[in-house]
Motif scaffolding. Structure first.
Motif, short mmCIF file in Angstrom:
data_model
loop_
_atom_site.label_atom_id
_atom_site.label_comp_id
_atom_site.label_asym_id
_atom_site.label_seq_id
_atom_site.Cartn_x
_atom_site.Cartn_y
_atom_site.Cartn_z
N VAL A 1 -13.47 -28.45 27.60
CA VAL A 1 -14.09 -27.14 27.37
C VAL A 1 -15.02 -27.19 26.16
O VAL A 1 -16.08 -26.56 26.16
N LEU A 2 -14.69 -27.95 25.14
CA LEU A 2 -15.59 -28.11 23.99
C LEU A 2 -16.83 -28.92 24.37
O LEU A 2 -17.94 -28.61 23.91
N LEU A 3 -16.65 -29.92 25.21
CA LEU A 3 -17.79 -30.70 25.70
C LEU A 3 -18.72 -29.81 26.53
O LEU A 3 -19.94 -29.86 26.37
N PHE A 4 -18.14 -28.99 27.38
CA PHE A 4 -18.97 -28.08 28.16
C PHE A 4 -19.69 -27.09 27.25
O PHE A 4 -20.86 -26.76 27.48
N SER A 5 -19.02 -26.61 26.22
CA SER A 5 -19.65 -25.66 25.30
C SER A 5 -20.86 -26.29 24.62
O SER A 5 -21.91 -25.65 24.47
N SER A 6 -20.74 -27.55 24.23
CA SER A 6 -21.89 -28.22 23.61
C SER A 6 -22.99 -28.49 24.62
O SER A 6 -24.18 -28.42 24.31
N TYR A 7 -22.62 -28.74 25.85
CA TYR A 7 -23.57 -28.95 26.93
C TYR A 7 -24.34 -27.65 27.19
O TYR A 7 -25.55 -27.64 27.34
N SER A 8 -23.64 -26.53 27.17
CA SER A 8 -24.28 -25.23 27.33
C SER A 8 -25.17 -24.90 26.13
O SER A 8 -26.24 -24.31 26.28
N LEU A 9 -24.73 -25.29 24.94
CA LEU A 9 -25.52 -25.09 23.72
C LEU A 9 -26.85 -25.82 23.82
O LEU A 9 -27.89 -25.26 23.47
N CYS A 10 -26.83 -27.05 24.31
CA CYS A 10 -28.08 -27.81 24.46
C CYS A 10 -29.04 -27.14 25.42
O CYS A 10 -30.25 -27.09 25.17
N ASN A 11 -28.53 -26.59 26.50
CA ASN A 11 -29.40 -25.91 27.45
C ASN A 11 -29.94 -24.61 26.87
O ASN A 11 -31.11 -24.29 27.06
N ALA A 12 -29.14 -23.88 26.14
CA ALA A 12 -29.60 -22.63 25.52
C ALA A 12 -30.67 -22.92 24.47
O ALA A 12 -31.61 -22.15 24.30
N PHE A 13 -30.53 -24.04 23.78
CA PHE A 13 -31.57 -24.41 22.82
C PHE A 13 -32.89 -24.68 23.53
O PHE A 13 -33.95 -24.30 23.05
N GLN A 14 -32.82 -25.33 24.69
CA GLN A 14 -34.03 -25.59 25.46
C GLN A 14 -34.71 -24.28 25.86
O GLN A 14 -35.93 -24.21 25.93
N TRP A 15 -33.91 -23.26 26.09
CA TRP A 15 -34.44 -21.96 26.51
C TRP A 15 -35.25 -21.30 25.40
O TRP A 15 -36.34 -20.82 25.61
N ILE A 16 -34.73 -21.28 24.19
CA ILE A 16 -35.31 -20.44 23.14
C ILE A 16 -36.14 -21.22 22.13
O ILE A 16 -36.74 -20.63 21.24
N GLU A 17 -36.23 -22.52 22.25
CA GLU A 17 -36.88 -23.32 21.22
C GLU A 17 -38.33 -22.94 20.98
O GLU A 17 -38.80 -23.00 19.85
N TYR A 18 -39.06 -22.56 21.99
CA TYR A 18 -40.47 -22.21 21.79
C TYR A 18 -40.63 -20.79 21.26
O TYR A 18 -41.52 -20.52 20.48
N GLY B 1 -26.38 -30.29 36.55
CA GLY B 1 -26.87 -29.47 35.45
C GLY B 1 -27.24 -30.30 34.23
O GLY B 1 -28.30 -30.11 33.63
N SER B 2 -26.38 -31.25 33.87
CA SER B 2 -26.68 -32.07 32.69
C SER B 2 -27.85 -33.01 32.96
O SER B 2 -28.67 -33.25 32.07
N ALA B 3 -27.95 -33.54 34.18
CA ALA B 3 -29.09 -34.42 34.51
C ALA B 3 -30.40 -33.64 34.47
O ALA B 3 -31.40 -34.12 33.93
N LEU B 4 -30.41 -32.44 35.03
CA LEU B 4 -31.63 -31.62 34.99
C LEU B 4 -32.00 -31.25 33.56
O LEU B 4 -33.18 -31.25 33.19
N ASN B 5 -31.00 -30.92 32.75
CA ASN B 5 -31.28 -30.55 31.36
C ASN B 5 -31.86 -31.74 30.59
O ASN B 5 -32.82 -31.59 29.83
N ALA B 6 -31.30 -32.91 30.79
CA ALA B 6 -31.81 -34.11 30.11
C ALA B 6 -33.22 -34.45 30.60
O ALA B 6 -34.10 -34.76 29.80
N LEU B 7 -33.44 -34.35 31.90
CA LEU B 7 -34.76 -34.63 32.46
C LEU B 7 -35.80 -33.65 31.90
O LEU B 7 -36.89 -34.05 31.49
N GLY B 8 -35.45 -32.37 31.86
CA GLY B 8 -36.37 -31.37 31.31
C GLY B 8 -36.70 -31.63 29.85
O GLY B 8 -37.85 -31.48 29.42
#
Length: 192
Positions: free
Chosen positions: A35-52, A104-111
């Motif tokens: 669950v902590l690993l998933f939380s960090s995985y979700s954190l990385c995707n949320a960062f991709q969303w708002i970074e710009y 999900g993680s593969a798409l996030n890394a690719l993006g």
């Protein structure tokens, strides 16, 4: 993964048709790591969303585009989520957590890699492509916390596990970075 609750003795049903066994998830210490690993995985995707959007004035100057164009990078997450929510939820029901998490993680890394390749002022279209790929990953990520909590945790721990799983997305995607962006842009953010 499932064992009988309360010592394993079946409980008689009130209608006389047989015995009913209440099931409880077998508890493993590694479930908290998951669950902590998933939380960090979700954190990385949320960062991709708002970074710009958090420092949009910098990207407006770098890419030579309007603020509106930068704002639409974050809006791509909402536009992609709406039509793909139900197909991905169906896929989660049919194929399970592992495939959805890997996709999900593969798409996030690719993006993220595609966006890394857009570090030239004339490559804004590549940035948009990378952002859309990351927004596809978000559709896979947002449906998982409740499933992880219900499959891997006991009934007493479901709400705690679900809140921890969602926490990474909320911290990065919510007030934290948006508030920093407001400070970096020289304006006051009252939204949080």
């Amino acid at each position: 993964m499932v064992r009988p609750e309360g010592g394993g003795a079946p409980k008689p049903r009130g209608d006389g048709r047989g015995a009913e066994v209440a099931a409880e998830v077998r508890l493993s210490p590694r479930r908290w790591v998951v669950v902590l690993l998933f939380s960090s995985y979700s954190l990385c995707n949320a960062f991709q969303w708002i970074e710009y959007g958090s420092i949009n004035n910098v990207f407006v100057r770098f890419y030579g585009v309007s603020t509106f164009a930068i704002d639409w990078l974050s809006m791509s997450y909402m536009l992609v989520y709406i039509p793909l929510l139900f197909p991905v939820a169906w896929l989660l029901d049919r194929k399970g957590l592992r495939l959805i998490a890997l996709l999900g993680s593969a798409l996030n890394a690719l993006g993220a890699w595609v966006k890394l390749g857009s570090l030239r002022p004339q490559l804004f279209a590549v940035t948009v492509l990378g952002q859309v790929i990351c927004s596809l990953a978000q559709v896979f990520i947002l449906g998982m916390p409740s499933r992880i909590a219900s499959v891997w945790f006991s009934s007493r721990e479901v709400s705690t596990a679900c809140s921890i799983a969602v926490f990474g997305n909320q911290v990065t995607g919510g007030c934290y970075l948006d508030g920093m962006g407001g400070c970096l842009n020289g304006r006051r953010n009252l939204g949080c």
